[in-house]
Design a protein around this motif. Structure first.
Motif, PDB file in Angstrom:
ATOM      1  N   ALA A   1      -1.099  -7.320 -12.327  1.00  0.00           N
ATOM      2  CA  ALA A   1      -0.129  -7.586 -11.271  1.00  0.00           C
ATOM      3  C   ALA A   1       1.257  -7.841 -11.854  1.00  0.00           C
ATOM      4  O   ALA A   1       2.265  -7.339 -11.342  1.00  0.00           O
ATOM      5  N   ILE A   2       1.320  -8.611 -12.927  1.00  0.00           N
ATOM      6  CA  ILE A   2       2.610  -8.949 -13.530  1.00  0.00           C
ATOM      7  C   ILE A   2       3.286  -7.709 -14.108  1.00  0.00           C
ATOM      8  O   ILE A   2       4.483  -7.469 -13.887  1.00  0.00           O
ATOM      9  N   THR A   3       2.546  -6.908 -14.851  1.00  0.00           N
ATOM     10  CA  THR A   3       3.149  -5.714 -15.445  1.00  0.00           C
ATOM     11  C   THR A   3       3.558  -4.711 -14.376  1.00  0.00           C
ATOM     12  O   THR A   3       4.604  -4.061 -14.495  1.00  0.00           O
ATOM     13  N   GLY A   4       2.758  -4.580 -13.324  1.00  0.00           N
ATOM     14  CA  GLY A   4       3.153  -3.703 -12.221  1.00  0.00           C
ATOM     15  C   GLY A   4       4.423  -4.191 -11.557  1.00  0.00           C
ATOM     16  O   GLY A   4       5.326  -3.409 -11.214  1.00  0.00           O
ATOM     17  N   CYS A   5       4.505  -5.505 -11.377  1.00  0.00           N
ATOM     18  CA  CYS A   5       5.692  -6.120 -10.777  1.00  0.00           C
ATOM     19  C   CYS A   5       6.925  -5.872 -11.637  1.00  0.00           C
ATOM     20  O   CYS A   5       8.012  -5.565 -11.119  1.00  0.00           O
ATOM     21  N   ILE A   6       6.771  -5.970 -12.938  1.00  0.00           N
ATOM     22  CA  ILE A   6       7.904  -5.746 -13.848  1.00  0.00           C
ATOM     23  C   ILE A   6       8.387  -4.308 -13.768  1.00  0.00           C
ATOM     24  O   ILE A   6       9.598  -4.043 -13.699  1.00  0.00           O
ATOM     25  N   VAL A   7       7.462  -3.370 -13.776  1.00  0.00           N
ATOM     26  CA  VAL A   7       7.847  -1.951 -13.699  1.00  0.00           C
ATOM     27  C   VAL A   7       8.586  -1.670 -12.393  1.00  0.00           C
ATOM     28  O   VAL A   7       9.613  -0.986 -12.377  1.00  0.00           O
ATOM     29  N   GLY A   8       8.074  -2.201 -11.282  1.00  0.00           N
ATOM     30  CA  GLY A   8       8.734  -1.986 -10.006  1.00  0.00           C
ATOM     31  C   GLY A   8      10.108  -2.624  -9.950  1.00  0.00           C
ATOM     32  O   GLY A   8      11.078  -2.023  -9.460  1.00  0.00           O
TER      33      GLY A   8
ATOM     34  N   GLY B   1       0.809  -1.210   0.000  1.00  0.00           N
ATOM     35  CA  GLY B   1       0.000   0.000   0.000  1.00  0.00           C
ATOM     36  C   GLY B   1       0.846   1.264   0.000  1.00  0.00           C
ATOM     37  O   GLY B   1       1.942   1.315   0.564  1.00  0.00           O
ATOM     38  N   ALA B   2       0.306   2.312  -0.627  1.00  0.00           N
ATOM     39  CA  ALA B   2       1.035   3.583  -0.702  1.00  0.00           C
ATOM     40  C   ALA B   2       1.245   4.199   0.674  1.00  0.00           C
ATOM     41  O   ALA B   2       2.222   4.925   0.888  1.00  0.00           O
TER      42      ALA B   2
ATOM     43  N   ALA C   1       3.859  -2.542  -8.247  1.00  0.00           N
ATOM     44  CA  ALA C   1       4.965  -1.691  -8.667  1.00  0.00           C
ATOM     45  C   ALA C   1       5.718  -1.117  -7.471  1.00  0.00           C
ATOM     46  O   ALA C   1       6.954  -1.126  -7.434  1.00  0.00           O
ATOM     47  N   LEU C   2       4.984  -0.613  -6.492  1.00  0.00           N
ATOM     48  CA  LEU C   2       5.629   0.008  -5.338  1.00  0.00           C
ATOM     49  C   LEU C   2       6.399  -1.007  -4.501  1.00  0.00           C
ATOM     50  O   LEU C   2       7.521  -0.736  -4.062  1.00  0.00           O
ATOM     51  N   SER C   3       5.809  -2.164  -4.279  1.00  0.00           N
ATOM     52  CA  SER C   3       6.478  -3.152  -3.427  1.00  0.00           C
ATOM     53  C   SER C   3       7.744  -3.698  -4.077  1.00  0.00           C
ATOM     54  O   SER C   3       8.772  -3.859  -3.414  1.00  0.00           O
ATOM     55  N   THR C   4       7.690  -3.968  -5.380  1.00  0.00           N
ATOM     56  CA  THR C   4       8.876  -4.509  -6.045  1.00  0.00           C
ATOM     57  C   THR C   4       9.932  -3.438  -6.296  1.00  0.00           C
ATOM     58  O   THR C   4      11.087  -3.772  -6.582  1.00  0.00           O
TER      59      THR C   4
END
Length: 239
Positions: free
Chosen positions: A133-140, A17-18, A82-85
């Motif tokens: 979720a996957i794309t957010g994870c990749i960006v992070g 979470g932010a 994105a934020l967590s990764t």
């Protein structure tokens, strides 16, 4: 792993979470500026800001104009993922900067595992589709790895590991579960910029594809897209 209790998955997802990750990111920048150089702190904030910008733009595009990929059930990058990764690998890298490269590498890998777990939790609790979720994870992950690569050979700083570890741990424990209404803010911006009265909603957006396939009138499709959210509908969830 998927069979864990639901409340545990919600606890895991809260680590992305932010309300928690943004204060951690700011703390990381402060420690970098104090113990290393302001350039490292600025580089970290610029990279993280770029990642947040990409996430926000994808969400604005969908909420304001219905831009997404129906075949992948994609309506915007997962901000939690994105934020967590991005944040946890860099936090552990900062803690282990004085250590040997093998330990630093292990810390970064552990941080990525944390981010991937948070990303997976978003799918389990039905907050995001796998593609989001996957794309957010990749960006992070790309954000974190770019910073780590740039800072890998940083000269030993003036920081003691103990105060850094204690401060980051206190933030993590104290702010876990703190909620920021980021989705509400993004939705408000999307409506202001697009000029629409209502945001696009995932379920109705997907249903409109079937409507068009059945040759529904254009006015009917537009009404379907902009109709208000019903209480029993799954809405797009927090960033």
């Amino acid at each position: 792993m998927h069979d864990l209790p639901t409340h545990l998955w919600y606890s895991i997802t809260s680590f992305g979470g932010a309300g928690l990750t943004l204060p951690l990111a700011i703390a990381i920048a402060l420690w970098l500026a104090l113990g290393y150089t302001w350039r490292m702190a600025a580089a970290w904030l610029v990279l993280l800001g770029a990642a947040i910008g990409v996430v926000t733009l994808t969400k604005l595009a969908f909420l304001g104009w219905g831009v997404g990929v129906r075949e992948l059930d994609f309506t915007g990058l997962s901000g939690h993922a994105a934020l967590s990764t991005a944040v946890y690998p860099v936090a552990l890298f900062l803690l282990l900067l004085p250590a040997r490269p093998a330990f630093r590498l292990g810390g970064v890998a552990l941080g990525l595992v944390v981010g991937i777990t948070v990303s997976f939790s978003r799918v389990v609790i039905d907050a995001h589709s796998p593609s989001e979720a996957i794309t957010g994870c990749i960006v992070g992950a790309v954000t974190a790895l770019m910073f780590v690569r740039w800072s890998w050979d940083a000269a030993p700083g003036r920081l003691s590991t103990v105060p850094v570890a204690v401060s980051l741990m206190m933030l993590t424990v104290g702010l876990h579960g703190v909620h920021l209404p980021t989705q509400r803010w993004v939705t408000h911006i999307a409506l202001k910029v697009s000029g629409h009265e209502r945001p696009f909603i995932r379920a109705r957006w997907k249903a409109s594809h079937n409507n068009r396939a059945n040759a529904a009138p254009l006015s009917q499709t537009q009404n379907t897209l902009s109709a208000p959210v019903l209480p029993n509908e799954r809405t797009e969830r927090n960033v």
